[in-house]
Write a protein that holds these residues in place. Structure first.
Motif, PDB file in Angstrom:
ATOM      1  N   GLU A 110       0.454  -1.197  -0.103  1.00  0.00           N
ATOM      2  CA  GLU A 110      -0.342   0.023  -0.166  1.00  0.00           C
ATOM      3  C   GLU A 110       0.726   0.837   0.059  1.00  0.00           C
ATOM      4  O   GLU A 110       0.581   2.164  -0.582  1.00  0.00           O
ATOM      5  N   MET A 111       2.353   1.009   0.816  1.00  0.00           N
ATOM      6  CA  MET A 111       3.142   2.004   0.916  1.00  0.00           C
ATOM      7  C   MET A 111       3.282   2.731  -0.920  1.00  0.00           C
ATOM      8  O   MET A 111       3.540   3.994  -0.955  1.00  0.00           O
ATOM      9  N   ALA A 112       3.552   1.440  -0.571  1.00  0.00           N
ATOM     10  CA  ALA A 112       4.509   1.690  -2.035  1.00  0.00           C
ATOM     11  C   ALA A 112       3.750   2.294  -3.236  1.00  0.00           C
ATOM     12  O   ALA A 112       3.769   3.012  -4.512  1.00  0.00           O
ATOM     13  N   PHE A 113       1.931   1.959  -3.122  1.00  0.00           N
ATOM     14  CA  PHE A 113       1.261   2.180  -4.518  1.00  0.00           C
ATOM     15  C   PHE A 113       0.994   3.836  -4.611  1.00  0.00           C
ATOM     16  O   PHE A 113       0.454   3.871  -5.068  1.00  0.00           O
ATOM     17  N   ARG A 114       0.962   4.288  -3.526  1.00  0.00           N
ATOM     18  CA  ARG A 114       0.218   5.288  -3.127  1.00  0.00           C
ATOM     19  C   ARG A 114       1.454   6.428  -2.893  1.00  0.00           C
ATOM     20  O   ARG A 114       1.519   7.175  -2.891  1.00  0.00           O
ATOM     21  N   GLY A 115       2.823   6.022  -3.632  1.00  0.00           N
ATOM     22  CA  GLY A 115       4.265   6.383  -3.392  1.00  0.00           C
ATOM     23  C   GLY A 115       4.436   7.129  -2.020  1.00  0.00           C
ATOM     24  O   GLY A 115       4.635   8.995  -2.026  1.00  0.00           O
ATOM     25  N   ALA A 116       3.954   6.693  -0.867  1.00  0.00           N
ATOM     26  CA  ALA A 116       4.086   6.980   0.361  1.00  0.00           C
ATOM     27  C   ALA A 116       5.811   6.327   1.431  1.00  0.00           C
ATOM     28  O   ALA A 116       6.329   7.143   2.161  1.00  0.00           O
ATOM     29  N   MET A 117       6.989   6.118   0.233  1.00  0.00           N
ATOM     30  CA  MET A 117       7.740   5.548   1.260  1.00  0.00           C
ATOM     31  C   MET A 117       8.259   7.099   1.669  1.00  0.00           C
ATOM     32  O   MET A 117       9.286   6.980   2.514  1.00  0.00           O
ATOM     33  N   THR A 118       8.305   8.271   1.419  1.00  0.00           N
ATOM     34  CA  THR A 118       9.158   9.246   1.462  1.00  0.00           C
ATOM     35  C   THR A 118       8.575   9.998   2.708  1.00  0.00           C
ATOM     36  O   THR A 118       9.190  11.071   3.109  1.00  0.00           O
ATOM     37  N   TYR A 119       7.472   9.342   3.248  1.00  0.00           N
ATOM     38  CA  TYR A 119       6.314  10.258   4.543  1.00  0.00           C
ATOM     39  C   TYR A 119       7.514   9.730   5.337  1.00  0.00           C
ATOM     40  O   TYR A 119       8.118   8.440   5.779  1.00  0.00           O
ATOM     41  N   ALA A 156      15.150  -3.292  -1.493  1.00  0.00           N
ATOM     42  CA  ALA A 156      14.980  -3.200  -2.105  1.00  0.00           C
ATOM     43  C   ALA A 156      14.106  -1.767  -2.125  1.00  0.00           C
ATOM     44  O   ALA A 156      13.907  -1.323  -2.888  1.00  0.00           O
ATOM     45  N   PHE A 157      13.165  -1.626  -1.191  1.00  0.00           N
ATOM     46  CA  PHE A 157      12.637  -0.075  -0.900  1.00  0.00           C
ATOM     47  C   PHE A 157      13.304   0.607  -1.199  1.00  0.00           C
ATOM     48  O   PHE A 157      13.645   1.657  -1.596  1.00  0.00           O
ATOM     49  N   HIS A 158      15.114   0.287  -0.150  1.00  0.00           N
ATOM     50  CA  HIS A 158      15.597   1.500  -0.179  1.00  0.00           C
ATOM     51  C   HIS A 158      16.919   1.879  -0.756  1.00  0.00           C
ATOM     52  O   HIS A 158      16.827   2.709  -1.241  1.00  0.00           O
ATOM     53  N   ALA A 159      17.164   0.614  -2.127  1.00  0.00           N
ATOM     54  CA  ALA A 159      17.377   0.478  -3.039  1.00  0.00           C
ATOM     55  C   ALA A 159      16.821   1.755  -4.418  1.00  0.00           C
ATOM     56  O   ALA A 159      17.835   2.086  -4.876  1.00  0.00           O
ATOM     57  N   GLN A 160      15.752   1.595  -3.833  1.00  0.00           N
ATOM     58  CA  GLN A 160      15.200   2.592  -4.745  1.00  0.00           C
ATOM     59  C   GLN A 160      15.172   4.558  -4.752  1.00  0.00           C
ATOM     60  O   GLN A 160      14.410   4.560  -5.963  1.00  0.00           O
ATOM     61  N   PRO A 174      15.364   7.765  -1.646  1.00  0.00           N
ATOM     62  CA  PRO A 174      14.704   8.241  -0.128  1.00  0.00           C
ATOM     63  C   PRO A 174      13.872   7.217   0.488  1.00  0.00           C
ATOM     64  O   PRO A 174      12.571   6.702  -0.451  1.00  0.00           O
ATOM     65  N   MET A 175      13.998   6.959   1.687  1.00  0.00           N
ATOM     66  CA  MET A 175      12.742   6.525   2.607  1.00  0.00           C
ATOM     67  C   MET A 175      12.393   7.457   3.516  1.00  0.00           C
ATOM     68  O   MET A 175      13.882   8.341   4.022  1.00  0.00           O
ATOM     69  N   GLY A 176      11.557   8.125   4.343  1.00  0.00           N
ATOM     70  CA  GLY A 176      11.293   8.902   5.240  1.00  0.00           C
ATOM     71  C   GLY A 176      11.449   8.324   6.737  1.00  0.00           C
ATOM     72  O   GLY A 176      11.809   7.159   7.128  1.00  0.00           O
ATOM     73  N   ALA A 204      19.151   2.146   5.361  1.00  0.00           N
ATOM     74  CA  ALA A 204      18.377   3.287   4.439  1.00  0.00           C
ATOM     75  C   ALA A 204      19.178   4.447   4.647  1.00  0.00           C
ATOM     76  O   ALA A 204      19.171   4.165   6.581  1.00  0.00           O
ATOM     77  N   ASP A 205      19.372   5.195   4.626  1.00  0.00           N
ATOM     78  CA  ASP A 205      20.152   5.849   5.181  1.00  0.00           C
ATOM     79  C   ASP A 205      18.686   7.745   5.129  1.00  0.00           C
ATOM     80  O   ASP A 205      18.152   7.550   4.192  1.00  0.00           O
ATOM     81  N   ARG A 206      18.091   7.311   6.532  1.00  0.00           N
ATOM     82  CA  ARG A 206      16.957   7.797   6.945  1.00  0.00           C
ATOM     83  C   ARG A 206      17.058   8.183   8.534  1.00  0.00           C
ATOM     84  O   ARG A 206      17.692   7.624   9.340  1.00  0.00           O
TER      85      ARG A 206
END
Length: 128
Positions: free
Chosen positions: A33-42, A69-73, A75-77, A101-103
């Motif tokens: 759901e986070m990926a679908f909504r583009g919310a990884m940087t939140y 895999a998400f971290h490689a794509q 920035p993470m919030g 992750a760098d966050r």
């Protein structure tokens, strides 16, 4: 489902609360759901103070693969994790995977300081 969440696009905050036994599928559904909504940087608040899990090493390994895999794509919030002292060992592996992750990431014992910390990060982003 033992994991409930809210993705607030206006405040760019994801709040997930565990209540009972959280499964790998619960976490994967949230990640989807986070990926679908583009919310990884939140900013993210994960309150596991009332949760538990019976996930084994294989489940944790598979989740770790997804996290990386998400971290490689990109920035993470920031992430605030609420976990009582008696559960720290239970989630130590997952927290280690998330720390890659760098966050900003911090662990708290209760939700109130976790929210305050995330709010302070939001205010810093508004200034920049």
């Amino acid at each position: 489902m033992s994991l409930n969440w809210k993705i607030d696009t206006e405040t760019r905050l994801i709040t997930a609360v565990a209540d009972g036994d959280v499964t790998r599928r619960d976490i994967e559904t949230l990640l989807d759901e986070m990926a679908f909504r583009g919310a990884m940087t939140y900013r993210k608040l994960f309150d596991g103070s009332r949760g538990d899990t019976k996930m084994g090493a294989d489940d944790l390994l598979m989740l770790g693969v997804r996290f990386r895999a998400f971290h490689a794509q990109g920035p993470m919030g920031p992430l605030a994790v609420v976990v009582p002292d008696d559960k720290i060992e239970l989630v130590a592996r997952v927290l280690g995977m998330l720390a890659a992750a760098d966050r900003p990431m911090r662990v708290f014992r209760t939700p109130v300081p976790a929210r305050r910390w995330l709010e302070s990060l939001e205010k810093r982003q508004e200034v920049n």
